[in-house]
Write an enzyme that holds these catalytic residues in place. Structure first.
Site, PDB file in Angstrom:
ATOM      1  N   THR A 148      -1.452   5.083  10.483  1.00 38.80           N
ATOM      2  CA  THR A 148      -2.721   5.579  10.377  1.00 38.80           C
ATOM      3  C   THR A 148      -3.381   4.922  11.725  1.00 38.80           C
ATOM      4  O   THR A 148      -2.854   4.086  12.154  1.00 38.80           O
ATOM      5  CB  THR A 148      -3.545   5.073   9.205  1.00 38.80           C
ATOM      6  OG1 THR A 148      -2.767   5.261   7.985  1.00 38.80           O
ATOM      7  CG2 THR A 148      -5.031   5.471   9.196  1.00 38.80           C
ATOM      8  N   SER A 186      -5.370   4.556   1.038  1.00 41.77           N
ATOM      9  CA  SER A 186      -6.152   3.325   0.989  1.00 41.77           C
ATOM     10  C   SER A 186      -6.909   3.138   2.265  1.00 41.77           C
ATOM     11  O   SER A 186      -7.465   2.215   2.689  1.00 41.77           O
ATOM     12  CB  SER A 186      -4.803   2.085   1.425  1.00 41.77           C
ATOM     13  OG  SER A 186      -4.166   2.084   0.409  1.00 41.77           O
TER      14      SER A 186
END
Length: 563
Positions: free
Chosen positions: A372, A444
């Site tokens: 990410t 998340s």
């Protein structure tokens, strides 16, 4: 065995992140700042604001620039989340998370006898969800942008067409992934293949430049319709994937109400489900209020023990209760209820670790109604935006769309592919995150903005899969409880616990020999992470005099830029 473990502790106390300067102050500017995973992308965002653009304009430009210069996570073939705060105090959250294709099925990664087929949800065409990034940037620009769309996409086109020099880290990653790119792309992606990439080599992506030109000229239709959609569908047909042109045309990002809450005299603004980040972060901060973390000190045994135990319980809740709110009734208010949160630590001992097998998800009060990348931006007007975007694992599905030269995500692995079975980050999932057509997978990602006494205080977020939440939490606490500057707070060594598996992942040197030994005696199992570190954060702190301090993560090529 004991000697072996203690030897690992000794290594953890000798090498790595502990020697990073906790007192280091990052770049300080007077008006505006961008902190992102790549210096070229940060420079693009800063230049947009110099030309009069606002934070949303800069965010669009940085997103597309990262799709070129940071291909392991920057993307047009993935998705993400963002939260923003305007200078009048108004807030919003945009969910441009990927979605399961219409042909997705609950047991699609299992054999006929119910066994999980290893790797099927992680690599190749079947691992990809319907991308959301381009639609998300269009929606952001439509609502908050001020500059012409074409001017915001153009810098990325120029980077792709003319090429850009590789950093040492990017060259190494391309070399490492060479065989995967060949294996998981239906046509050999010659443009990214080389016997050996080296620092300073120029990478040119003319096919990606053409795909970006279509986005520049046609906006959303330049990706979800027409030639690019045809190229994606053709790639799926050759590789056995299931995304169709109909899936692409049907995709819509969604504006959602941010998760908000108080932490001492701070007001926290973060991402709601299908991200687990906002809820988990607020739970951790609320638990932290109850203990004298400042007195215990940074990375002492008492402080680390508490944080590990809090993380253990919060991740147990995540596994059971969080998923796409359009498909599952997430008990948001119950999970954020102060009484419930405090009750989760009822069995907490200051002296001993809790066995994760003895910790289960709580029963919240009923509701009343990896890889990410992250970038943080504050513009000259005081508007702020926190954006986390991803392909999931590094380089996503390792699958290039032939003719367009961009990578597809492997976000389907973020679903619970089988109840109780861990994904690539070791996270356990259940019914709330089961696969369903059109559903968004749990995340998340934790893009976050903090106010203090009603004024903008911090913009923060991180990459790192399941470690994102704990990275953001620890950085916030490093500033608010331990008094570190923004750069020092990002520099500080990090550790992570996610309930299952029952061990503490720790950067080399994060805790030191003394603290590690004490934690081991309390019953904690510590697994050193020797390479890469935990998370890659990008933060901006508003200083008392109104100036901005950037925190660019030394674990990568991250850079702050501003004026």
């Amino acid at each position: 065995m004991i000697k072996k473990i203690l030897f690992l502790f000794l290594l953890a106390g000798t090498f790595g992140c502990a020697d990073r300067d906790l007192d280091e102050v990052g770049l300080v500017t007077g008006k505006a700042m961008v902190v992102s995973a790549h210096p070229l992308a940060s420079a693009v965002g800063a230049e947009v604001m110099k030309r009069g653009g606002n934070a949303a304009d800069a965010a669009v430009a940085v997103q597309f620039a990262l799709a070129v210069v940071y291909p392991d996570a920057g993307n047009i073939g993935g998705g993400g989340f963002l939260v923003l705060r305007q200078n009048d105090g108004s807030i919003a959250a945009l969910d441009y998370r990927e979605k399961a294709p219409a042909a997705a099925r609950r047991e699609m990664y299992q054999s006929d006898n119910g066994e999980v087929i290893e790797g099927l949800s992680q690599n190749g065409h079947l691992a990809a969800g319907v991308p959301g990034t381009v639609d998300g940037m269009v929606k952001l620009h439509e609502k908050y942008g001020s500059m012409p769309w074409q001017e915001l996409v153009q810098p990325a086109i120029e980077l792709a067409a003319k090429g850009f020099p590789l950093t040492q880290k990017e060259a190494r990653k391309l070399n490492e992934q060479r065989l995967n790119f060949i294996r998981y792309s239906s046509l050999r992606p010659e443009f990214i293949l080389k016997d050996h990439w080296a620092e300073g080599d120029t990478l040119r992506l003319p096919g990606l430049a053409e795909a970006l030109e279509r986005i520049r000229e046609e906006g959303r239709a330049g990706f979800y319709e027409g030639k690019t959609a045809e190229l994606i569908e053709a790639e799926m047909e050759r590789g056995g994937g299931i995304i169709t042109k109909e899936d692409l045309a049907a995709y819509e990002s969604v504006w959602r109400e941010p998760i908000t809450g108080k932490y001492k005299n701070y007001y926290v603004i973060s991402m709601p489900p299908p991200s687990s980040g906002g809820i988990a972060l607020l739970q951790l901060l609320k638990l932290t209020e109850e203990y004298p973390i400042s007195e215990w000190g940074l990375h002492t045994a008492k402080s680390a023990h508490f944080k590990i135990e809090a993380e253990r319980r919060v991740y147990a809740d995540r596994a059971k209760h969080l998923g796409d709110p359009d498909y599952y009734d997430v008990p948001v208010q119950g999970l954020l209820d102060t009484t419930y949160i405090k009750r989760r630590m009822a069995d907490f001992s200051l002296d001993n670790a809790t066995d994760s097998d003895a910790v289960s998800a709580g029963t919240p009060a009923p509701s009343e109604s990896p890889n990410t990348t992250h970038y943080s931006i504050i513009d000259p007007h005081g508007n702020a935006i926190s954006v986390t975007t991803t392909l999931n694992n590094s380089f996503g599905a390792k699958t290039f769309v032939a003719g367009a030269q961009f990578l597809l995500n492997n976000e389907m692995d973020d679903f619970s592919i089988k109840p109780g079975y861990p994904n690539s980050y070791g996270l356990i999932g259940g019914e709330a995150n089961a696969i369903a057509p059109g559903k968004r997978m749990l995340s998340s990602m934790t893009p976050t903005i903090l106010e203090r006494d009603g004024k903008l205080f911090m913009v923060i977020g991180s990459m790192g899969g399941s470690t994102i939440i704990t990275t953001v939490y620890q950085i916030i606490v490093n500033v608010t409880e331990h008094g570190l500057p923004m750069q020092g707070a990002v520099n500080a060594g990090r550790f992570h616990h996610q309930w299952k598996p029952d061990w503490v992942l720790s950067e080399w040197g994060a805790l030191g020999f003394g603290t590690s030994a004490k934690l081991w005696l309390m019953g904690h199992k510590i697994a050193p992470k020797p390479e890469g570190g935990i998370g890659r954060a990008a933060g901006i702190l508003v200083l008392p005099d109104g100036k901005l301090e950037g925190g660019a993560d030394p674990r990568g090529d991250d850079a702050a830029a501003g004026f």
